[in-house]
Enzyme design. Structure first.
Site, PDB file in Angstrom:
ATOM      1  CB  SER A 143      37.886  15.432   4.619  1.00  0.00           C
ATOM      2  OG  SER A 143      38.172  16.516   3.768  1.00  0.00           O
ATOM      3  CE1 TYR A 156      40.676  12.271   0.959  1.00  0.00           C
ATOM      4  CE2 TYR A 156      39.463  14.338   0.850  1.00  0.00           C
ATOM      5  CZ  TYR A 156      40.362  13.505   1.492  1.00  0.00           C
ATOM      6  OH  TYR A 156      40.939  13.909   2.678  1.00  0.00           O
TER       7      TYR A 156
HETATM    8  N1  LIG Z   1      45.837  17.609   5.139  1.00  0.00           N
HETATM    9  C1  LIG Z   1      44.586  17.956   4.874  1.00  0.00           C
HETATM   10  O1  LIG Z   1      44.319  19.037   4.359  1.00  0.00           O
HETATM   11  C2  LIG Z   1      43.469  17.014   5.222  1.00  0.00           C
HETATM   12  C3  LIG Z   1      42.165  17.516   5.185  1.00  0.00           C
HETATM   13  C4  LIG Z   1      41.121  16.653   5.486  1.00  0.00           C
HETATM   14  C5  LIG Z   1      41.375  15.349   5.818  1.00  0.00           C
HETATM   15  N2  LIG Z   1      42.647  14.883   5.822  1.00  0.00           N
HETATM   16  C6  LIG Z   1      42.873  13.475   6.153  1.00  0.00           C
HETATM   17  O2  LIG Z   1      43.874  13.370   7.114  1.00  0.00           O
HETATM   18  C7  LIG Z   1      44.458  12.074   7.065  1.00  0.00           C
HETATM   19  C8  LIG Z   1      45.955  12.192   7.157  1.00  0.00           C
HETATM   20  O3  LIG Z   1      46.444  12.816   6.006  1.00  0.00           O
HETATM   21  P1  LIG Z   1      47.587  13.936   6.026  1.00  0.00           P
HETATM   22  O4  LIG Z   1      46.970  15.199   5.620  1.00  0.00           O
HETATM   23  O5  LIG Z   1      48.350  13.870   7.266  1.00  0.00           O
HETATM   24  O6  LIG Z   1      48.465  13.459   4.762  1.00  0.00           O
HETATM   25  P2  LIG Z   1      49.913  12.791   4.656  1.00  0.00           P
HETATM   26  O7  LIG Z   1      50.938  13.716   5.222  1.00  0.00           O
HETATM   27  O8  LIG Z   1      50.041  12.369   3.249  1.00  0.00           O
HETATM   28  O9  LIG Z   1      49.795  11.540   5.614  1.00  0.00           O
HETATM   29  C9  LIG Z   1      49.073  10.413   5.245  1.00  0.00           C
HETATM   30  C10 LIG Z   1      49.468   9.304   6.192  1.00  0.00           C
HETATM   31  O10 LIG Z   1      48.705   8.136   5.844  1.00  0.00           O
HETATM   32  C11 LIG Z   1      49.588   7.064   5.732  1.00  0.00           C
HETATM   33  N3  LIG Z   1      49.099   6.057   4.804  1.00  0.00           N
HETATM   34  C12 LIG Z   1      48.718   6.196   3.516  1.00  0.00           C
HETATM   35  N4  LIG Z   1      48.369   4.998   3.005  1.00  0.00           N
HETATM   36  C13 LIG Z   1      48.538   4.090   4.008  1.00  0.00           C
HETATM   37  C14 LIG Z   1      48.369   2.699   4.121  1.00  0.00           C
HETATM   38  N5  LIG Z   1      47.933   1.965   3.096  1.00  0.00           N
HETATM   39  N6  LIG Z   1      48.646   2.108   5.297  1.00  0.00           N
HETATM   40  C15 LIG Z   1      49.099   2.832   6.345  1.00  0.00           C
HETATM   41  N7  LIG Z   1      49.270   4.149   6.307  1.00  0.00           N
HETATM   42  C16 LIG Z   1      49.006   4.775   5.145  1.00  0.00           C
HETATM   43  C17 LIG Z   1      50.921   7.647   5.279  1.00  0.00           C
HETATM   44  O11 LIG Z   1      51.978   6.811   5.715  1.00  0.00           O
HETATM   45  P3  LIG Z   1      52.839   5.828   4.770  1.00  0.00           P
HETATM   46  O12 LIG Z   1      52.868   6.440   3.395  1.00  0.00           O
HETATM   47  O13 LIG Z   1      54.164   5.805   5.449  1.00  0.00           O
HETATM   48  O14 LIG Z   1      52.130   4.524   4.835  1.00  0.00           O
HETATM   49  C18 LIG Z   1      50.933   8.934   6.070  1.00  0.00           C
HETATM   50  O15 LIG Z   1      51.447   8.713   7.369  1.00  0.00           O
HETATM   51  C19 LIG Z   1      43.931  11.437   5.795  1.00  0.00           C
HETATM   52  O16 LIG Z   1      42.904  10.529   6.112  1.00  0.00           O
HETATM   53  C20 LIG Z   1      43.380  12.604   5.017  1.00  0.00           C
HETATM   54  O17 LIG Z   1      42.368  12.222   4.134  1.00  0.00           O
HETATM   55  C21 LIG Z   1      43.706  15.688   5.546  1.00  0.00           C
END
Ligand SMILES: NC(=O)c1ccc[n+]([C@@H]2O[C@H](COP(=O)([O-])OP(=O)(O)OC[C@H]3O[C@@H](n4cnc5c(N)ncnc54)[C@H](OP(=O)(O)O)[C@@H]3O)[C@@H](O)[C@H]2O)c1
Length: 248
Positions: A143, A156
């Site tokens: 991130s 985080y």
């Molecule tokens: N969106 C942003 O702005 C952003 C920026 C920087 C980094 N990121 C990173 O991108 C990654 C994906 O996040 P996102 O933005 O796509 O958010 P999101 O829409 O909330 O997706 C998060 C995903 O992680 C899964 N997850 C959470 N806990 C889990 C567990 N214990 N086991 C398996 N799967 C799990 C969720 O699936 P289930 O709930 O179905 O398990 C979901 O598919 C994360 O690592 C986040 O830190 C996001």
């Protein structure tokens, strides 16, 4: 000309929404076989069915990345079904931001379990297969918070700094096995991530920030496709990107 994506077997954690789901869609459209892991089985199952109906190859496997045996089963299912694993995308994560003084210790534990240990379990599950194959690719999701710390996101950020440290160590160690290592650090991308914030003040601030700045999840998927599509002798190690309007 080959896009170097077609025919690859790609395992994606956190594929039920946001960045993981968008990556699954784009990679499947580019001809990859996608193996989807997340806890919400209904979501990954219907995504797998949708991609299959469009002519792709996809498999869904309920996975909690905080449980090593789940991640092992996810990767082993990919190898069993398709004979190999070409790319492991360690993407699952959560971001329950709050000032440290709120002492949300359970959320600290959860972030460490999912954002750090989940990535390690992904490495543990996929590395032996890739070593045996003498080819492979890890894509770990950090991130902008893995590059800078601010009030409210110390834990985080710590987990995302850890993802970068692990990725850099991995990069150096897997050279003899012809394995590529990419760490992707997105800025604000419109996903369900802000829903993981339970602190009302931090939640309101983050939701406002995302509403103003966030860009679509396809922006992330394109960076994944870019890294994978490079010729095998090109190892894209770090990608840091933000919405054009994001200052921090
Ligand atoms: N969106 C942003 O702005 C952003 C920026 C920087 C980094 N990121 C990173 O991108 C990654 C994906 O996040 P996102 O933005 O796509 O958010 P999101 O829409 O909330 O997706 C998060 C995903 O992680 C899964 N997850 C959470 N806990 C889990 C567990 N214990 N086991 C398996 N799967 C799990 C969720 O699936 P289930 O709930 O179905 O398990 C979901 O598919 C994360 O690592 C986040 O830190 C996001």
């Amino acid at each position: 000309m080959s896009n170097n994506i077609e025919g690859k077997v790609v395992v994606i954690t956190g594929a039920s929404s946001g960045l993981g789901e968008a990556s699954a869609r784009l990679l499947s459209a580019e001809g990859a076989t996608v193996v989807l892991g997340a806890r919400r089985q209904d979501r990954i199952q219907s995504l797998a069915e949708e991609l299959t109906a469009q002519g792709g190859k996809a498999l869904a496997m309920p996975t909690d990345v905080a449980r090593r045996e789940h991640v092992q089963k996810l990767v082993d299912a990919a190898v069993e079904a398709y004979g190999r694993i070409d790319v492991m995308i360690n993407n699952a994560g959560l971001m329950p931001q709050a000032p440290l003084e709120r002492l949300k210790v359970d959320e600290w534990d959860r972030m460490i379990d999912v954002n750090i240990k989940g990535v390690l379990y992904g490495i543990a599950a996929a590395l032996p297969h890739m070593q045996r194959q003498r080819v492979g690719h890890f894509i770990n999701v950090s991130s902008v918070a893995g590059h800078r710390v601010g009030p409210g996101f110390a834990v985080y950020a710590a987990t995302k700094f850890a993802v970068r440290a692990l990725s850099e160590g991995l990069r150096q160690e897997v050279k003899p096995y012809n394995i590529r290592t990419t760490v992707i650090s997105p800025g604000a991308v419109a996903t369900e991530l802000p829903n993981s914030v339970t602190d009302p003040e931090a939640g309101a601030r983050i939701r406002k920030f995302y509403a103003e700045a966030a860009i679509p999840a396809e922006s992330f998927a394109r960076t994944v496709a870019f890294a994978i599509s490079q010729p095998e002798d090109v190892d894209i190690n770090e990608i840091l990107f933000r919405p054009t309007r994001q200052e921090l």
